[in-house]
Design a protein around this motif. Structure first.
Motif, PDB file in Angstrom:
ATOM      1  N   LYS B 382      92.145 -55.319 -14.848  1.00  0.00           N
ATOM      2  CA  LYS B 382      90.888 -54.897 -14.325  1.00  0.00           C
ATOM      3  C   LYS B 382      89.994 -54.054 -14.980  1.00  0.00           C
ATOM      4  CE  LYS B 382      92.136 -56.936  -9.563  1.00  0.00           C
ATOM      5  NZ  LYS B 382      93.266 -56.969  -9.803  1.00  0.00           N
ATOM      6  N   ILE B 383      88.736 -54.323 -15.190  1.00  0.00           N
ATOM      7  CA  ILE B 383      88.029 -53.302 -15.694  1.00  0.00           C
ATOM      8  C   ILE B 383      86.733 -53.384 -14.663  1.00  0.00           C
ATOM      9  CG2 ILE B 383      88.504 -53.486 -18.132  1.00  0.00           C
ATOM     10  CD1 ILE B 383      85.522 -54.805 -18.365  1.00  0.00           C
ATOM     11  N   GLY B 384      85.926 -52.556 -14.724  1.00  0.00           N
ATOM     12  CA  GLY B 384      84.472 -52.181 -13.782  1.00  0.00           C
ATOM     13  C   GLY B 384      85.072 -51.449 -12.623  1.00  0.00           C
ATOM     14  N   GLY B 385      84.634 -51.941 -11.659  1.00  0.00           N
ATOM     15  CA  GLY B 385      84.763 -50.958 -10.259  1.00  0.00           C
ATOM     16  C   GLY B 385      84.227 -49.560 -10.678  1.00  0.00           C
ATOM     17  N   ASP B 386      83.225 -49.619 -10.939  1.00  0.00           N
ATOM     18  CA  ASP B 386      82.178 -48.082 -11.314  1.00  0.00           C
ATOM     19  C   ASP B 386      80.923 -48.371 -11.198  1.00  0.00           C
ATOM     20  OD1 ASP B 386      81.683 -49.638 -13.343  1.00  0.00           O
ATOM     21  OD2 ASP B 386      83.076 -48.192 -14.883  1.00  0.00           O
ATOM     22  N   ILE B 387      80.365 -47.341 -11.392  1.00  0.00           N
ATOM     23  CA  ILE B 387      78.852 -46.994 -11.693  1.00  0.00           C
ATOM     24  C   ILE B 387      78.683 -46.552 -12.937  1.00  0.00           C
ATOM     25  CG2 ILE B 387      76.809 -46.136 -10.814  1.00  0.00           C
ATOM     26  CD1 ILE B 387      78.092 -47.749  -8.780  1.00  0.00           C
ATOM     27  N   VAL B 388      78.009 -47.227 -14.051  1.00  0.00           N
ATOM     28  CA  VAL B 388      77.618 -46.625 -15.107  1.00  0.00           C
ATOM     29  C   VAL B 388      75.957 -46.620 -15.122  1.00  0.00           C
ATOM     30  CG1 VAL B 388      79.497 -47.853 -16.334  1.00  0.00           C
ATOM     31  CG2 VAL B 388      77.225 -49.063 -16.210  1.00  0.00           C
ATOM     32  N   VAL B 389      75.557 -45.577 -16.181  1.00  0.00           N
ATOM     33  CA  VAL B 389      74.267 -45.168 -16.268  1.00  0.00           C
ATOM     34  C   VAL B 389      73.667 -45.646 -17.556  1.00  0.00           C
ATOM     35  CG1 VAL B 389      74.564 -42.722 -16.673  1.00  0.00           C
ATOM     36  CG2 VAL B 389      72.534 -43.495 -15.752  1.00  0.00           C
ATOM     37  N   ALA B 390      72.696 -46.397 -17.687  1.00  0.00           N
ATOM     38  CA  ALA B 390      72.120 -46.574 -18.887  1.00  0.00           C
ATOM     39  C   ALA B 390      70.824 -45.964 -19.164  1.00  0.00           C
ATOM     40  CB  ALA B 390      71.729 -48.180 -18.947  1.00  0.00           C
ATOM     41  N   LYS B 391      70.900 -44.969 -20.144  1.00  0.00           N
ATOM     42  CA  LYS B 391      69.593 -44.179 -20.631  1.00  0.00           C
ATOM     43  C   LYS B 391      69.011 -45.013 -21.588  1.00  0.00           C
ATOM     44  CE  LYS B 391      71.819 -39.775 -19.126  1.00  0.00           C
ATOM     45  NZ  LYS B 391      72.626 -38.735 -19.617  1.00  0.00           N
ATOM     46  N   LEU B 392      67.540 -44.871 -21.440  1.00  0.00           N
ATOM     47  CA  LEU B 392      66.658 -45.939 -22.236  1.00  0.00           C
ATOM     48  C   LEU B 392      66.015 -45.157 -23.292  1.00  0.00           C
ATOM     49  CD1 LEU B 392      65.289 -48.396 -19.845  1.00  0.00           C
ATOM     50  CD2 LEU B 392      67.458 -48.446 -20.780  1.00  0.00           C
ATOM     51  N   ASN B 393      65.643 -45.632 -24.532  1.00  0.00           N
ATOM     52  CA  ASN B 393      64.691 -45.129 -25.373  1.00  0.00           C
ATOM     53  C   ASN B 393      63.263 -45.447 -24.821  1.00  0.00           C
ATOM     54  OD1 ASN B 393      66.794 -44.375 -27.314  1.00  0.00           O
ATOM     55  ND2 ASN B 393      67.052 -46.903 -27.615  1.00  0.00           N
ATOM     56  N   ALA B 394      62.483 -44.653 -25.519  1.00  0.00           N
ATOM     57  CA  ALA B 394      60.763 -44.709 -25.283  1.00  0.00           C
ATOM     58  C   ALA B 394      60.568 -46.334 -25.166  1.00  0.00           C
ATOM     59  CB  ALA B 394      60.033 -43.957 -25.899  1.00  0.00           C
ATOM     60  N   ASP B 395      61.093 -47.183 -25.915  1.00  0.00           N
ATOM     61  CA  ASP B 395      60.499 -48.637 -26.003  1.00  0.00           C
ATOM     62  C   ASP B 395      61.411 -49.519 -24.863  1.00  0.00           C
ATOM     63  OD1 ASP B 395      63.068 -48.625 -27.147  1.00  0.00           O
ATOM     64  OD2 ASP B 395      62.360 -49.561 -28.890  1.00  0.00           O
ATOM     65  N   GLY B 396      62.074 -48.989 -24.198  1.00  0.00           N
ATOM     66  CA  GLY B 396      62.986 -49.603 -23.142  1.00  0.00           C
ATOM     67  C   GLY B 396      64.236 -50.154 -23.715  1.00  0.00           C
ATOM     68  N   THR B 397      64.610 -49.971 -24.943  1.00  0.00           N
ATOM     69  CA  THR B 397      66.024 -50.267 -25.272  1.00  0.00           C
ATOM     70  C   THR B 397      66.881 -49.479 -25.096  1.00  0.00           C
ATOM     71  OG1 THR B 397      65.566 -49.199 -27.349  1.00  0.00           O
ATOM     72  CG2 THR B 397      65.048 -51.681 -27.264  1.00  0.00           C
ATOM     73  N   VAL B 398      68.115 -49.690 -24.973  1.00  0.00           N
ATOM     74  CA  VAL B 398      69.352 -48.850 -24.463  1.00  0.00           C
ATOM     75  C   VAL B 398      69.908 -47.782 -25.362  1.00  0.00           C
ATOM     76  CG1 VAL B 398      71.718 -48.779 -23.373  1.00  0.00           C
ATOM     77  CG2 VAL B 398      69.898 -50.433 -22.761  1.00  0.00           C
ATOM     78  N   GLN B 399      69.632 -46.661 -24.810  1.00  0.00           N
ATOM     79  CA  GLN B 399      70.259 -45.678 -25.885  1.00  0.00           C
ATOM     80  C   GLN B 399      71.550 -45.368 -25.634  1.00  0.00           C
ATOM     81  OE1 GLN B 399      69.459 -41.118 -24.761  1.00  0.00           O
ATOM     82  NE2 GLN B 399      67.763 -41.390 -26.130  1.00  0.00           N
ATOM     83  N   SER B 400      72.083 -45.072 -24.478  1.00  0.00           N
ATOM     84  CA  SER B 400      73.529 -45.013 -24.076  1.00  0.00           C
ATOM     85  C   SER B 400      73.907 -45.522 -22.852  1.00  0.00           C
ATOM     86  CB  SER B 400      73.609 -43.488 -24.228  1.00  0.00           C
ATOM     87  OG  SER B 400      73.171 -42.850 -23.200  1.00  0.00           O
ATOM     88  N   ILE B 401      75.227 -45.740 -22.710  1.00  0.00           N
ATOM     89  CA  ILE B 401      75.847 -46.104 -21.377  1.00  0.00           C
ATOM     90  C   ILE B 401      76.744 -45.335 -20.916  1.00  0.00           C
ATOM     91  CG2 ILE B 401      77.056 -47.977 -20.038  1.00  0.00           C
ATOM     92  CD1 ILE B 401      75.057 -49.826 -21.310  1.00  0.00           C
ATOM     93  N   GLU B 402      77.039 -44.576 -19.895  1.00  0.00           N
ATOM     94  CA  GLU B 402      78.192 -43.672 -19.703  1.00  0.00           C
ATOM     95  C   GLU B 402      78.436 -43.934 -18.137  1.00  0.00           C
ATOM     96  OE1 GLU B 402      75.855 -40.154 -19.496  1.00  0.00           O
ATOM     97  OE2 GLU B 402      74.983 -40.446 -21.698  1.00  0.00           O
TER      98      GLU B 402
END
Lengths: 192, 454
Positions: B382-402
């Motif tokens: 199994k994977i998931g079962g968590d909260i991840v946080v997506a930090k975005l760039n100024a243009d709304g694209t995704v910079q990182s997911i942690e």
């Protein structure tokens, strides 16, 4: 043993101090179930299911839906009224520990049973309900269930009269017809 | 591939090769395959003729002479499943309709970044799903397998849970707007005006829109109000994989009175989380992808709707943004469809998601998206079962997911399943867990004294 006899035995054991209080309490709650569903887990009443060896998670879900009137059946809605969550679990565990229902003495028509077996396998019933139809977790035991109850249930799922906790059975039964339900019920009720 | 993915993959392989269970790997390594980059993997070549794979239905055979010969369609969650012994063990993980007692909840097992704390906000809310917070602080909680909506009120620091509506048809979707509670069931949208003033004696919901399919599979909805004061909701594909009708696999919007229905997005398989970018005012949403393609594909997605009415997100032709469907992908390219802004892991089931605009969490979390991954069933480990946080760039694209909160999977079993996220006025996070029937609260800063500020 009759339900009354069993209850009396527990009361006697309780008075003799050989049973903890909760066991006597559970048996008091179980006695009315067994009076219709069968003292040995095998129902003798038309359209009333046998519950012996039924999977506990399935029974918990059904008892919950009866209590919350998500599944409508006057006697069951009445019987489950006021039961606590812990009661639902305890009753389900007790029923799961009872012996499974026995097949009828009449072994059935071998040719018809063989055709029904092929039909059942073609429809993958055994994938979830198990090769021996003893069920698993939230998927119920079907082996040697009463034929009338099996047929009633299949018809109620198909028509939408019976609410499903998860929609799986509603989907599976949609393409099937009543003639097939009759054969499913005949086969499952005669499993040996 | 970004570094999170490749590092966690290699750790995963190391753990398997060493004969240890995956759960013995470091916590972060149990959460692989979160990929914020745009999809670049080559398409997987189909290994069989279209329509000839296991589980497919014959397209040209004559009608069977006897109904006894008709093969039944498998249920939607099994469509496409090959028949192998390993597959027989994979099935959805239904939660029992009994909420977990407060002292048995898994908060002590959960891991959060330093400085964050988690506590039980309310327990005993069987099947707690979508969360919404009213202007007066009432927390509304929906259910999916039950028929009801709860309201949690704070009475002198003590939480009081009421059931404010019952008899509903999988009422997963909730929205609050100008004091009105909007409810999305499988086949209708309804409302209760001025709900917080009527918690003790709430009226029946008034139906505002019911031009909807009634299919139960993927029929449950997420509901949100846009900056245009319209209600947005999804209609899922009523299957694992199929050609949907023109009424399915889409996002619709309606006016607050139910009028003016429009389709704003197509090709969406199933959505259980949406929110609006705080400054760009663009709709972002999580999308769950098909099962049974493989253990490791396709990725579930984070999407955004830049071109309402025109965007098509790929279902059933393209999965995960980069995998042509083995059955429906013929004659199509994934490049025809709107790409995800991030891939969120195969089968990881991202559900609730919200942008953070509060003032409690540290500055790097401002305007980031917190995503609740409900966790996989169609995957051996199994994977998931968590909260991840997506930090975005100024243009709304995704910079990182942690990773943000992990630990809901222990020894390949769930001890809880995150479903939705919402913010309290003080900037703290509420998190629902439909497996345990609980709502947790996550704060940042020194742990509070018992009984204070709750």
């Amino acid at each position: 043993m009759t339900p009354t006899g069993k209850a009396a035995r527990f009361v006697a054991a309780y008075l003799a101090g050989t049973l903890p209080a909760f066991a006597a309490d559970l048996d008091e709650k179980l006695a009315p179930c067994l009076s219709c569903h069968g003292a040995q887990g095998q129902s003798e009443l038309e359209n009333v299911p046998s519950l012996g060896a039924q999977t506990a998670p399935y029974t918990v879900i059904q008892l919950f839906m009866f209590r919350e009137k998500m599944r409508v059946s006057d006697p069951m809605n009445e019987m489950t009224k006021g039961l606590a969550d812990a009661d639902l679990q305890a009753l389900a565990d007790a029923l799961a520990a009872m012996p499974p229902p026995k097949p009828p003495e009449d072994a059935g028509d071998p040719a018809r049973l063989e055709r029904a077996r092929a039909l059942i396998e073609q429809n993958h019933c055994n994938t979830c309900h198990g090769p021996d139809f003893s069920g698993q977790q939230t998927v119920p035991r079907l082996a040697d269930q009463r034929e009338d109850y099996l047929l009633k249930t299949l018809r109620e799922y198909k028509s939408g009269a019976r609410h499903a906790y998860e929609p799986i059975m509603l989907e599976v039964l949609q393409p099937l017809d009543d003639a097939q339900f009759v054969e499913f019920a005949y086969y499952l009720a005669h499993l040996r | 591939m970004n570094s999170i993915r490749s590092r966690s993959r290699s750790l995963l392989f190391a753990a398997v090769a060493a004969g240890t269970v995956v759960a013995a790997a470091p916590t972060w390594a149990q959460q692989p395959a979160v990929n914020p980059s745009s999809p670049t993997q080559p398409p997987v070549p189909p290994s069989a003729q279209p329509g000839a794979g296991p589980g497919s239905q014959p397209l040209t055979s004559p009608a069977p002479a006897s109904s006894a010969q008709a093969p039944a369609a498998p249920p939607s969650w099994m469509q496409g499943a090959p028949s192998t012994a390993a597959v027989a063990k994979l099935a959805p993980v239904p939660a029992l309709p009994i909420a977990t007692a407060v002292d048995k909840l898994p908060t002590a097992k959960l891991k959060l970044p330093e400085g964050f704390n988690i506590e039980v906000y309310a327990a005993g809310l069987t099947n707690a799903r979508s969360l919404r917070v009213g202007d007066n602080g009432t927390v509304f909680v929906s259910t999916r397998v039950l028929d009801r909506i709860y309201a949690i009120s704070d009475k002198d620091g003590k939480k009081e849970v009421k059931t404010i509506a019952t008899g509903l048809n999988s009422p997963n979707g909730l929205a609050l707007h100008n004091g009105t509670l909007y409810i999305a069931e499988i086949n209708k949208i309804s409302k209760i005006d001025n709900i917080e003033a009527q918690l003790d004696n709430p009226p029946k919901p008034t139906v505002i829109y019911d031009d909807l399919p009634s299919d139960a599979p993927h029929g449950w909805k997420f509901l949100t109000v846009g900056p245009d004061n319209k209600l947005y909701f999804n209609i899922g594909a009523p299957c694992n994989i199929c050609m949907p009708s023109d009424r399915h696999a889409q996002i619709r919007r309606i006016n607050l009175d139910g009028s003016g229905a429009e389709v704003v997005a197509r090709g969406t398989r199933q959505i259980v989380g949406m929110d609006w970018h705080p400054t760009m005012k663009v709709l972002y949403f999580t999308e769950n992808q098909r099962d049974w393609l493989s253990e490791d594909q396709p990725n579930d997605k984070l999407n955004r709707l830049l071109d309402p009415g025109k965007d098509h997100f790929g279902f059933p032709y393209c999965a995960g943004g980069d995998i042509p469907d083995p059955q429906f992908g013929w004659g199509h390219s994934c490049d025809e469809f709107t790409k995800p802004v991030a891939q969120l892991g195969p089968h990881s089931a991202p559900l609730g998601m919200r942008f953070y605009t509060g003032n409690m969490f540290p500055a790097p979390y401002q305007n980031a998206i917190f995503i609740a991954r409900h966790g996989s069933w169609n995957k051996t480990h199994k994977i998931g079962g968590d909260i991840v946080v997506a930090k975005l760039n100024a243009d709304g694209t995704v910079q990182s997911i942690e990773p943000f909160i992990t630990g809901f999977i222990v020894d390949n079993n769930y001890v809880g399943r995150p479903a939705d996220i919402e913010w309290l006025k003080d900037g703290s996070m509420l998190l629902s867990d439909d497996y345990n029937g609980a709502v947790y609260r996550i704060t940042y800063g020194p742990p509070r004294q018992a009984g204070m500020g709750r």
